[in-house]
Scaffold this motif. Sequence first.
Motif, PDB file in Angstrom:
ATOM      1  N   ARG A 467       5.396  28.946  24.686  1.00 18.28           N
ATOM      2  CA  ARG A 467       5.783  28.964  23.265  1.00 18.28           C
ATOM      3  C   ARG A 467       6.227  30.368  22.835  1.00 18.28           C
ATOM      4  O   ARG A 467       5.422  31.187  22.383  1.00 18.28           O
ATOM      5  N   PRO A 468       7.532  30.692  22.950  1.00 15.41           N
ATOM      6  CA  PRO A 468       8.019  31.976  22.433  1.00 15.41           C
ATOM      7  C   PRO A 468       7.983  31.974  20.906  1.00 15.41           C
ATOM      8  O   PRO A 468       8.305  30.972  20.270  1.00 15.41           O
ATOM      9  N   LEU A 469       7.588  33.109  20.340  1.00 12.84           N
ATOM     10  CA  LEU A 469       7.372  33.159  18.897  1.00 12.84           C
ATOM     11  C   LEU A 469       8.215  34.210  18.181  1.00 12.84           C
ATOM     12  O   LEU A 469       8.577  34.019  17.027  1.00 12.84           O
ATOM     13  N   ASP A 470       8.501  35.318  18.832  1.00 10.77           N
ATOM     14  CA  ASP A 470       9.179  36.417  18.145  1.00 10.77           C
ATOM     15  C   ASP A 470      10.094  37.121  19.140  1.00 10.77           C
ATOM     16  O   ASP A 470       9.665  37.427  20.259  1.00 10.77           O
ATOM     17  N   VAL A 471      11.345  37.342  18.738  1.00  7.08           N
ATOM     18  CA  VAL A 471      12.340  37.983  19.603  1.00  7.08           C
ATOM     19  C   VAL A 471      12.860  39.233  18.902  1.00  7.08           C
ATOM     20  O   VAL A 471      13.235  39.182  17.729  1.00  7.08           O
ATOM     21  N   CYS A 472      12.888  40.353  19.615  1.00  4.03           N
ATOM     22  CA  CYS A 472      13.525  41.553  19.069  1.00  4.03           C
ATOM     23  C   CYS A 472      14.191  42.320  20.207  1.00  4.03           C
ATOM     24  O   CYS A 472      14.009  41.993  21.384  1.00  4.03           O
ATOM     25  N   TYR A 473      14.966  43.352  19.859  1.00  3.40           N
ATOM     26  CA  TYR A 473      15.709  44.120  20.855  1.00  3.40           C
ATOM     27  C   TYR A 473      15.251  45.569  20.838  1.00  3.40           C
ATOM     28  O   TYR A 473      15.144  46.199  19.779  1.00  3.40           O
ATOM     29  N   ASP A 474      14.992  46.079  22.022  1.00  2.00           N
ATOM     30  CA  ASP A 474      14.618  47.475  22.230  1.00  2.00           C
ATOM     31  C   ASP A 474      15.863  48.232  22.679  1.00  2.00           C
ATOM     32  O   ASP A 474      16.269  48.136  23.845  1.00  2.00           O
ATOM     33  N   PRO A 475      16.504  49.004  21.791  1.00  5.46           N
ATOM     34  CA  PRO A 475      17.766  49.668  22.161  1.00  5.46           C
ATOM     35  C   PRO A 475      17.565  50.849  23.107  1.00  5.46           C
ATOM     36  O   PRO A 475      18.509  51.247  23.791  1.00  5.46           O
ATOM     37  N   ASN A 509      -1.050  38.202  29.131  1.00  8.19           N
ATOM     38  CA  ASN A 509      -2.231  38.627  28.366  1.00  8.19           C
ATOM     39  C   ASN A 509      -2.261  40.140  28.139  1.00  8.19           C
ATOM     40  O   ASN A 509      -3.246  40.814  28.478  1.00  8.19           O
ATOM     41  N   PRO A 510      -1.235  40.710  27.550  1.00  8.46           N
ATOM     42  CA  PRO A 510      -1.236  42.153  27.302  1.00  8.46           C
ATOM     43  C   PRO A 510      -2.212  42.575  26.207  1.00  8.46           C
ATOM     44  O   PRO A 510      -2.567  43.754  26.129  1.00  8.46           O
ATOM     45  N   VAL A 511      -2.639  41.626  25.364  1.00  6.69           N
ATOM     46  CA  VAL A 511      -3.642  41.949  24.337  1.00  6.69           C
ATOM     47  C   VAL A 511      -5.033  41.671  24.898  1.00  6.69           C
ATOM     48  O   VAL A 511      -5.849  42.565  25.047  1.00  6.69           O
ATOM     49  N   ASP A 512      -5.316  40.417  25.224  1.00  2.00           N
ATOM     50  CA  ASP A 512      -6.507  40.018  25.967  1.00  2.00           C
ATOM     51  C   ASP A 512      -6.342  38.551  26.345  1.00  2.00           C
ATOM     52  O   ASP A 512      -5.319  37.935  26.047  1.00  2.00           O
ATOM     53  N   ALA A 513      -7.357  37.985  26.990  1.00  2.27           N
ATOM     54  CA  ALA A 513      -7.248  36.623  27.517  1.00  2.27           C
ATOM     55  C   ALA A 513      -7.218  35.569  26.428  1.00  2.27           C
ATOM     56  O   ALA A 513      -6.829  34.420  26.688  1.00  2.27           O
ATOM     57  N   ASN A 514      -7.619  35.917  25.208  1.00  4.58           N
ATOM     58  CA  ASN A 514      -7.657  34.946  24.118  1.00  4.58           C
ATOM     59  C   ASN A 514      -6.503  35.102  23.138  1.00  4.58           C
ATOM     60  O   ASN A 514      -6.076  34.130  22.522  1.00  4.58           O
ATOM     61  N   GLN A 515      -6.000  36.320  22.975  1.00  3.17           N
ATOM     62  CA  GLN A 515      -5.002  36.572  21.938  1.00  3.17           C
ATOM     63  C   GLN A 515      -3.582  36.397  22.479  1.00  3.17           C
ATOM     64  O   GLN A 515      -3.196  37.019  23.476  1.00  3.17           O
ATOM     65  N   LEU A 516      -2.833  35.552  21.800  1.00  4.75           N
ATOM     66  CA  LEU A 516      -1.405  35.415  22.060  1.00  4.75           C
ATOM     67  C   LEU A 516      -0.665  36.576  21.414  1.00  4.75           C
ATOM     68  O   LEU A 516      -1.259  37.362  20.660  1.00  4.75           O
ATOM     69  N   VAL A 517       0.627  36.678  21.695  1.00  7.18           N
ATOM     70  CA  VAL A 517       1.453  37.726  21.085  1.00  7.18           C
ATOM     71  C   VAL A 517       2.284  37.069  19.986  1.00  7.18           C
ATOM     72  O   VAL A 517       3.318  36.462  20.249  1.00  7.18           O
ATOM     73  N   ARG A 518       1.795  37.175  18.767  1.00  9.56           N
ATOM     74  CA  ARG A 518       2.453  36.525  17.627  1.00  9.56           C
ATOM     75  C   ARG A 518       3.696  37.293  17.182  1.00  9.56           C
ATOM     76  O   ARG A 518       4.674  36.685  16.725  1.00  9.56           O
ATOM     77  N   ALA A 519       3.655  38.610  17.269  1.00 10.17           N
ATOM     78  CA  ALA A 519       4.748  39.421  16.725  1.00 10.17           C
ATOM     79  C   ALA A 519       5.024  40.604  17.639  1.00 10.17           C
ATOM     80  O   ALA A 519       4.114  41.121  18.302  1.00 10.17           O
ATOM     81  N   VAL A 520       6.293  41.038  17.657  1.00 12.29           N
ATOM     82  CA  VAL A 520       6.730  42.180  18.456  1.00 12.29           C
ATOM     83  C   VAL A 520       7.644  43.047  17.590  1.00 12.29           C
ATOM     84  O   VAL A 520       8.541  42.532  16.914  1.00 12.29           O
ATOM     85  N   ALA A 521       7.410  44.360  17.629  1.00 12.92           N
ATOM     86  CA  ALA A 521       8.319  45.323  17.015  1.00 12.92           C
ATOM     87  C   ALA A 521       8.481  46.480  17.990  1.00 12.92           C
ATOM     88  O   ALA A 521       7.671  46.650  18.912  1.00 12.92           O
ATOM     89  N   THR A 522       9.513  47.295  17.807  1.00 11.41           N
ATOM     90  CA  THR A 522       9.779  48.356  18.769  1.00 11.41           C
ATOM     91  C   THR A 522      10.217  49.635  18.075  1.00 11.41           C
ATOM     92  O   THR A 522      10.872  49.603  17.024  1.00 11.41           O
ATOM     93  N   ARG A 523       9.843  50.779  18.674  1.00 10.49           N
ATOM     94  CA  ARG A 523      10.261  52.101  18.189  1.00 10.49           C
ATOM     95  C   ARG A 523      10.221  53.066  19.364  1.00 10.49           C
ATOM     96  O   ARG A 523       9.223  53.150  20.078  1.00 10.49           O
ATOM     97  N   ASP A 524      11.315  53.781  19.570  1.00  4.13           N
ATOM     98  CA  ASP A 524      11.382  54.814  20.606  1.00  4.13           C
ATOM     99  C   ASP A 524      10.957  54.303  21.975  1.00  4.13           C
ATOM    100  O   ASP A 524      10.280  55.001  22.746  1.00  4.13           O
ATOM    101  N   GLY A 525      11.337  53.064  22.296  1.00  7.55           N
ATOM    102  CA  GLY A 525      11.052  52.511  23.608  1.00  7.55           C
ATOM    103  C   GLY A 525       9.653  51.979  23.804  1.00  7.55           C
ATOM    104  O   GLY A 525       9.297  51.559  24.915  1.00  7.55           O
ATOM    105  N   VAL A 526       8.845  51.960  22.743  1.00  9.82           N
ATOM    106  CA  VAL A 526       7.494  51.401  22.805  1.00  9.82           C
ATOM    107  C   VAL A 526       7.479  50.063  22.084  1.00  9.82           C
ATOM    108  O   VAL A 526       8.034  49.933  20.982  1.00  9.82           O
ATOM    109  N   ALA A 527       6.882  49.068  22.701  1.00 12.59           N
ATOM    110  CA  ALA A 527       6.736  47.756  22.071  1.00 12.59           C
ATOM    111  C   ALA A 527       5.380  47.682  21.393  1.00 12.59           C
ATOM    112  O   ALA A 527       4.351  48.030  21.991  1.00 12.59           O
ATOM    113  N   TYR A 528       5.365  47.220  20.145  1.00  8.66           N
ATOM    114  CA  TYR A 528       4.118  47.044  19.407  1.00  8.66           C
ATOM    115  C   TYR A 528       3.850  45.549  19.297  1.00  8.66           C
ATOM    116  O   TYR A 528       4.676  44.795  18.777  1.00  8.66           O
ATOM    117  N   LEU A 529       2.712  45.139  19.810  1.00  6.32           N
ATOM    118  CA  LEU A 529       2.365  43.729  19.927  1.00  6.32           C
ATOM    119  C   LEU A 529       1.271  43.374  18.934  1.00  6.32           C
ATOM    120  O   LEU A 529       0.237  44.064  18.864  1.00  6.32           O
TER     121      LEU A 529
END
Length: 679
Positions: A467-475, A509-529
């Motif tokens: 289930r993909p939820l959020d799409v963004c682009y890291d320039p 599971n980049p957050v943990d085994a229970n938490q999905l990744v609901r949202a993604v944002a990016t700045r300076d090549g870092v993804a914020y989950l």
Amino acid sequence: MQYSRPVDRRRLLMAGGALGITAAAVPLLTAQAQAQAQAPTVSGGPSCTRVTDLGPGIEQFALMSALRIGDTVYIGSRNLEPTRVLAFHLPTRKVVAQTVLGVGHSIQALAADSTGRYLYAGILTKGDEGKPNLFRWDLTTPDEPAVGVGRTEDRDIRDLAVAPDGTVYAVGGFPGKAPALWRYDPATGKVIKLGVPDPKATLARAVAATDTTVFFGAGSVLSGGEGASRASLYAYDRAAGTFADVTPPEMEEDPSLRDLLVAGDRLVVSTSGSTEPAKLAVMDLADLSSYVVTTTTGKVVKNLTADGDTVCFATDTGLYSYATGTGVTTPIAFDGDLGEVWGLDAVDGTLTVVSGYGFVGELDPATGRAVVTDLGEAGAPVTPQTTMGIAADHRYAYVGGNNGIARHDLRTGKVVNLRAPGEAKDAHVLDGVLYTGQYSSQGMWTYDPLKGGQPHQLADFPAEQNRPLDVCYDPVNELLLVGVQSDTEGGGSLWTYAPGTGRKAAHINPVDANQLVRAVATRDGVAYLGGDNPTAQGPRGTIVAFDPVAGRELWRLDLPGSLTTGTAALAVHGRHLYGLTRKGGFFVVDLTIRRVVHTADHRAVCPGFAAMVTSRGVVYGVSDTTLFRFHPKTFAVSIVIPEINGAWYSGPHVNADHRGRLYTMRGHHLVRVDDRPVF
């Protein structure tokens, strides 16, 4: 099939200024963070806001169920208001009748009694407390509307079965509750709960009935993980009122039972797969311990139908037949794309296939020849659907629906429906090319309007990350980033895809085994989950800074107090990460010091799910009710469009084109918002 229509009217509204609301900070910060926080209670000042109505977001007759009775196929609608069932007459290939149910959003379950007189329909609802979710249509008087005959407490009905004596059985689910088996007795008119056979199941999707036994199929296709059960099959003794677990051990690793069929003296059983392919079992009704299990090549096996000793079924890879005598599975040829199949019936050597693309196919399995009839052309109502992902550039805006994406030409107003199986949950346009996160287990799809044709799959990812939820682009890293939920296993992932090289990765599971990744944002090549957790146990709302190239965590932040209700949306402006929770909590993180520097309670404008985007140096948010913005210095909230009330299916979305104009939904219509605030 593509169809186009001109926009018959365009409405341009002018608003001289935005309404402001108080943004009172709530005491959730440490003393040090509060000293740094700015929490004024004023709005962002005057603005000029132009709102252009671009017409219905996506129009189609979307469907979710089908059943052939005699020479007529009955078809249940999906994510359309009002809900309805159509009667498609095969000899004339026309829609000859319909009944409006008017409750809920979709009809997934259809079943008929042994005489073919009564058609029962089960509803997927939005709450609709007190209203029926089980309806009966008397097919001898099709001009008379279907009648609500009862309600199950499980809210959503996923499948129905009618025993030979006319008793109706229903299964489904309700978030946070184990599913029960329900019985409707036409003689008494009562709906009765018969019990919960699997207390760890999260959803039941299959039921079948004989004179003596009811078969109940469940599992964890939604809200899996955290101890939820896997595929389970129970036999309910109608006389004794008891349940017995009869699950074939070979199926227990799959997340859910998907379909059941009584075919003569056999019970046919299928599953939805996840980490393994889906399976098909044929069981002896006289001795359920005697069975044969076959592994398929698809992620799901459904729409079981029998023609003599042959069982036909649909998977995500096509149609197949299974010979019960030899155990051989054979593909059924079809010249074209069936998409998501929601109806399959075998009668006299011919298959009737009902596709989520909105057509009925009459197929000769021996030759592969088929006659395909578009339901819209046959008389089905083509109406606005509730929508999903939105993306736009200078030329086109795209709106996702079920098994389709509407392409709006922003120069001419022409709208074309493109085909894409499943659901485009979110999307992004990069250099004129559309990229979507496609549910379920479809990975990433793409469409280039300069090349024409239809969207196609660009990259697949592990099937359980469905289930993909959020799409963004890291320039900076030139990567598309997709936040994902695993419905069956729990947790989620971050997908990355490089359009320039085709390189892809899935970070599980980049957050943990229970938490999905609901949202993604990016700045300076870092993804914020932004983490979220649909289960009742474990943490939720954790923010993780992640290196999408190296695939490693940089740092994490656990939000304070009532902000731990699960992330709804994230956006970045300057050095600040903005976030909304699923209960209207608002926070701002200073990324240079990695601390929360501002919080507020915005439940008045954001009562639940939300989306955010940064445009023209301002962070905008949209909820189910309101389009709003945040002051870039004080973080105060201002209303841009009150009561926007977008017709969303799986949460609101907002996106921006290259000029900074916003695109979102007002009711069932796509709107372009040109907002120029003065600070």
